[in-house]
Structure formats: structure tokens, C-alpha cells
Write an enzyme that holds these catalytic residues in place. Structure first.
Site, PDB file in Angstrom:
ATOM      1  N   LYS A  79       0.794  -1.105   0.109  1.00 49.73           N
ATOM      2  CA  LYS A  79       0.099  -0.061   0.059  1.00 49.73           C
ATOM      3  C   LYS A  79       0.855   1.232   0.078  1.00 49.73           C
ATOM      4  O   LYS A  79       1.952   1.298   0.567  1.00 49.73           O
ATOM      5  CB  LYS A  79      -0.881   0.065   1.151  1.00 49.73           C
ATOM      6  CG  LYS A  79      -2.063   1.037   1.350  1.00 49.73           C
ATOM      7  CD  LYS A  79      -2.822   1.009   2.523  1.00 49.73           C
ATOM      8  CE  LYS A  79      -3.971   1.992   2.446  1.00 49.73           C
ATOM      9  NZ  LYS A  79      -4.857   1.994   3.426  1.00 49.73           N
ATOM     10  N   SER A 159      -9.743   2.323   2.728  1.00 48.83           N
ATOM     11  CA  SER A 159      -9.115   3.117   1.767  1.00 48.83           C
ATOM     12  C   SER A 159      -8.127   1.842   0.965  1.00 48.83           C
ATOM     13  O   SER A 159      -7.281   2.691   0.214  1.00 48.83           O
ATOM     14  CB  SER A 159      -8.168   3.968   2.695  1.00 48.83           C
ATOM     15  OG  SER A 159      -7.363   3.363   3.674  1.00 48.83           O
ATOM     16  N   SER A 183     -10.684   0.297   6.976  1.00 52.40           N
ATOM     17  CA  SER A 183      -9.855   0.289   5.737  1.00 52.40           C
ATOM     18  C   SER A 183      -9.200  -1.080   5.375  1.00 52.40           C
ATOM     19  O   SER A 183      -8.578  -0.928   4.320  1.00 52.40           O
ATOM     20  CB  SER A 183      -8.789   1.468   5.669  1.00 52.40           C
ATOM     21  OG  SER A 183      -9.517   2.649   5.662  1.00 52.40           O
TER      22      SER A 183
END
Length: 493
Positions: A79, A159, A183
Site C-alpha cells: 500500500k 481506503s 480500511s
């Protein structure tokens, strides 16, 4: 999907150690898959094929020498919130344009120390603020799943949407992610993958771009429960560079899989039955209860009375911390700089151009609730509510409950650019209704796929555990996974 990219981490690990495949072969298969699919899914914002090949070659050499690490030769996606030396790290924000860290985050360093291979940086909501991966400066991620008979593009959740989409589409063996209010778990539920948010303090936050420091926690997204257990064991560690890191030994989470649930108590909180929740979610929840009961667990009703205050309290605490954390981005030392007539003008123009709409909204909310005259009315009150939420969980666990079962999300994946959600941010925030309590209390939570809705889209269940009792979550989630089966999207990309 090639035969190699369809392997789970556990399967690939076995084949690599048996020398049936090489790390180079496995890595090349993923690089080819990314090249073919990323233009449609937008899961990766930066692919690092040359670095991946070097890391894979080194892995093959260590395997040949009998020095294989726990994740030797396993290709992962990272990420874009984790600092990676010399590799683009922007939190998917324009304001960090061109930023390449000179240091490695503790979580990614742990993975490299165990032999993992980096395929690239994954798309995400800007500064991890979002529930749909539509706030990224690099555009939305597209969910590999589609509703039956429809070509509508769906969001993967947020997210960590890039992480979830890449894992579901077999563009990496597993991925790092972060969870501030859901998330990891919400995108996992939207994509038929497994995601665990560990206990606060289990994984170091050092080198991870901060959103809300008292809520942020790193964790993995993987194809199944076993892979998630393997990844978390490598990601977790005590770290002197993170003062919130807890000095506890990291268990062998994989060893917990297959253990009996007999004698366990699973709590079912009535407060999670919310108005407007689809019947399918309620039915799935009941099915999950039945599976755990069949496995020997005792089901007990519990009350978490302050749950209804969790979402409003979260959307005070998280933006308040974000407004403080994001004050450091001013165009002076790194990232985007927009020239102005003086330094104040430069600050204002840089921040106006660099931050996206959702990030600006949350900074303004946070600045407002921290301002004189409102601090006591909002921020202090929200922190008091947070204490009450934590106390609710403590009372349930003190009464003998071992884990709590809830839905993971109030719906399946929704469409990209949904007009109703775009017009009303509060509706978007409601996606976190089942997940924020876990962050507010600092507890571990795992989302595991449990079925499909009437449109053929994945739905997940969530298990919440005691602090640092991720082992119980893994063994319980494994039972649900064994009963429900695994879910893979039909390939269209």
C-alpha cells in the site's frame, strides 16, 4: 489467471521450498499479470519489475543455500502508505509528488527480512481517507467483481482498495494494508478476500504515513485465512521507533488454524442490527452463527450499548488527529510546492493544490472540533464516548465471551461515482458503521468472506477479539471459511 498466480502464499511457499518452482518464475508470472490487467483495474500506481526481479533472484539463491526465510520468494503488493527506500511513496496524494523515502517502514522491512519480493506500490484513498478508493490522486481502483449480468464498474472499498483488488485479481500473492476505521476489513468484504486489523500496537506504525495516530494499524489482505496468518506473523513486531508498539512475542498464528471451537463463547451484539440493513446481511449473519454453533461454540447474546455513538465519535477523533498530522505538508521540505508572493501565500497555494476534496473536508472538520470554544463540546466528549465503547467490549470479554461475530459491512460493493453517495458524505461514512468500534477500542478484527448476495457479489462477516488474541480470530475465521468456501471473481479484465 495463470497457474502460478493462482497459488496461495501457503501453496507457493511449499512449491518454492520443494524447488518445484523458482521465485523468478513466480515473480515473472505476477509482473505479466499486472501488465495485462492494471490498465483496467488501476490497482498499482507504481510497478517495480526490476527491483522485484533482483529480490526474486536473491530469494532463489537463499533457497538454494538452505537459508529460506518465512516468506522467501513470495511476491507482495505494498500500500502506498508504507515508506519504501527509493520507491515512490505518496499516500496517493498530489501534495507528496515525487517523494521517495530514504528509509524503510518497519512493516515492509520485516517482510523483506523474511524474503518477500516487492511488486510495487498499491493505489489507495488519499491519505487513507475514504471508503471507496475514489479519493486517490491517481483515480479510482476498479473492483474485479461485477454484479451478475452487469458491466457496471464497482468500487473495491477503501481506503485499502488497491490492496484488496490486487489480491482478488491475483496481481500479488498478498498485500499490506492499513485500517483506521475499517480500511482493511471493508475492502476485504467487498472483494471476497480476508483482511485482519490487528490489535493497536501489534504492528509498528514507524514509516507509515499517519492519518489518525491513535487509530491507525497495519495489517494484511490475503486470499484466505491461512495466508493472512502467515503475513501477519511477518509484519508484526515490537519496535523501539514506535512508542505505541507493544513488547509481546509474536505467536505462530498459522498454528491456530484447525483448533477446536468447543468451549468457546461467541457474542452476538444486538446493537449491530441497524435500520435499513438488507435482509441478505441479516441472513448471512445467522448463517455464520449456525456454522460456529455446529463447530462447537456456544452462542450468547451481548450488549454493546454505546455502539450507536461510535460513528459520530470516530468522525470527530479521526479528523482531529488528521488535521494535526497533515499540518506538516507545506511544500517547504518535500513534495509539491506552488510558488507564492511570500511564505504564507506559498503554504496556502501548495495545500490548496495538493490536497484533494475529501482530505480538505476532514482537515476542516478536525480543525473545527479542536478550535477554542468547540474542543470541550466535541473532541473531549468524543474521547469520553471512546472510553465507554472500550468499556462495553471489556465487560463482554470479562463475562466470558471469547470473540464477537458481526456483519463486516452494511452492503455489498456499490458503483463507482455513485451520485447518492457523492452528494452526501455522511452516507459514505456509514460504510464504516460495523468497523469503527474496533479501532476506537484498539481491538483486533478480521473480515472473512461468507457468501454472495443476490447480485453475485461477495459479503463478509467480522470477528472481533480480545486485545492481542488474534489467534482466536484466525481459528474462528478459518471455521467460517471452511464452511463458506472461497470466492473468486470471474475474469473480465
Amino acid at each position: 489467471m495463470s497457474e502460478l498466480t493462482s497459488l496461495t502464499i501457503a501453496e507457493a511457499r511449499q512449491k518454492l521450498r520443494a524447488k518445484e518452482i523458482t521465485a523468478i518464475e513466480l515473480t515473472e508470472a505476477y509482473i505479466s499479470a499486472i501488465d495485462a490487467a492494471n490498465g483496467r483495474l488501476n490497482a498499482y500506481i507504481k510497478v517495480t519489475p526490476d527491483l522485484a526481479r533482483v529480490m526474486a533472484k536473491n530469494s532463489d539463491e537463499r533457497i538454494a543455500a538452505g537459508k529460506a526465510g518465512e516468506l522467501e520468494g513470495i511476491p507482495l503488493g505494498i500500500k502506498d502508505l508504507f515508506a519504501t527506500v527509493g520507491v515512490h511513496t505518496q499516500a496517493c496524494s498530489h501534495i507528496l509528488d515525487g517523494f521517495e523515502p530514504r528509509y524503510e517502514s518497519t512493516v515492509t522491512q520485516n517482510l523483506w527480512d523474511d524474503g518477500a519480493v516487492m511488486l510495487g506500490k498499491l493505489n489507495m484513498d488519499e491519505f487513507a481517507m475514504g471508503s471507496s478508493n475514489e479519493t486517490s490522486y491517481y483515480g479510482p481502483v476498479i473492483n474485479p467483481w461485477r454484479a451478475a449480468g452487469s458491466n457496471q464498474q464497482l468500487v473495491p472499498g477503501g481506503s485499502s482498495g488497491g490492496s484488496a483488488a490486487a489480491v482478488a485479481a491475483h496481481l500479488c500473492a498478498g498485500a499490506t494494508a492499513t485500517d483506521t476505521g475499517g480500511s482493511i476489513r471493508q475492502p476485504a468484504a467487498f472483494t471476497g478476500t480476508v483482511g485482519i486489523k490487528p490489535t493497536y500496537g501489534r504492528c509498528s506504525r514507524w514509516g507509515t504515513v499517519a492519518f489518525a495516530s491513535s487509530l491507525d494499524q497495519a495489517g494484511p489482505i490475503a486470499r484466505d485465512v491461512r495466508d493472512a496468518a502467515i503475513l501477519l506473523k511477518s509484519m508484526a513486531s515490537v519496535d523501539a521507533k514506535d512508542t505505541t508498539s507493544v513488547d509481546l512475542p509474536v505467536p505462530d498464528y498459522e498454528a491456530a488454524l484447525g483448533q477446536s471451537l468447543k468451549g468457546m463463547k461467541i457474542g452476538i451484539p444486538n446493537e449491530y442490527r441497524v435500520d435499513g440493513m438488507p435482509d441478505e446481511i441479516e441472513t448471512l449473519w445467522r448463517q455464520g452463527i449456525a456454522w460456529l454453533k455446529e463447530a462447537g461454540a456456544e452462542i450468547v447474546d451481548i450488549s454493546l450499548p454505546h455502539t450507536k455513538y461510535a460513528l459520530p465519535a470516530y468522525y470527530i477523533v479521526a479528523p482531529a488527529e488528521a488535521s494535526s498530522n497533515l499540518a506538516r505538508y507545506d511544500g517547504v521540505r518535500y513534495g509539491l510546492r506552488v510558488d507564492g508572493k511570500d511564505i504564507v501565500d506559498m503554504y496556502e497555494k501548495t495545500r490548496a493544490a495538493g490536497f484533494g476534496k475529501e482530505v480538505k473536508r476532514r482537515i476542516m472538520i478536525g480543525t473545527y472540533v479542536l478550535s477554542a470554544g468547540y474542543y470541550d463540546a466535541y473532541y473531549i466528549r468524543a474521547q469520553k464516548v471512546r472510553t465507554l465503547i472500550k468499556r462495553d467490549f471489556e465487560l463482554a470479554f470479562d463475562a466470558g465471551v471469547d470473540a464477537i461475530l458481526t456483519p463486516a459491512t452494511p452492503s455489498s460493493a456499490f458503483g463507482v461515482a455513485d451520485e447518492n453517495l457523492a452528494a452526501d458524505p455522511v452516507k459514505m461514512y456509514l460504510n464504516d458503521i460495523f468497523t469503527v468500534t474496533v479501532n476506537m477500542a484498539g481491538l483486533p478484527g478480521i473480515a472473512v468472506p461468507a457468501g454472495l448476495d443476490h447480485k453475485g457479489l461477495p459479503l463478509g462477516l467480522q470477528l472481533i477479539g480480545k486485545p492481542f488474541d488474534e489467534e482466536t480470530l484466525f481459528k474462528t475465521a478459518h471455521v467460517i471459511e471452511q464452511a463458506a468456501g472461497r470466492f473468486t471473481p470471474a475474469k473480465w479484465w
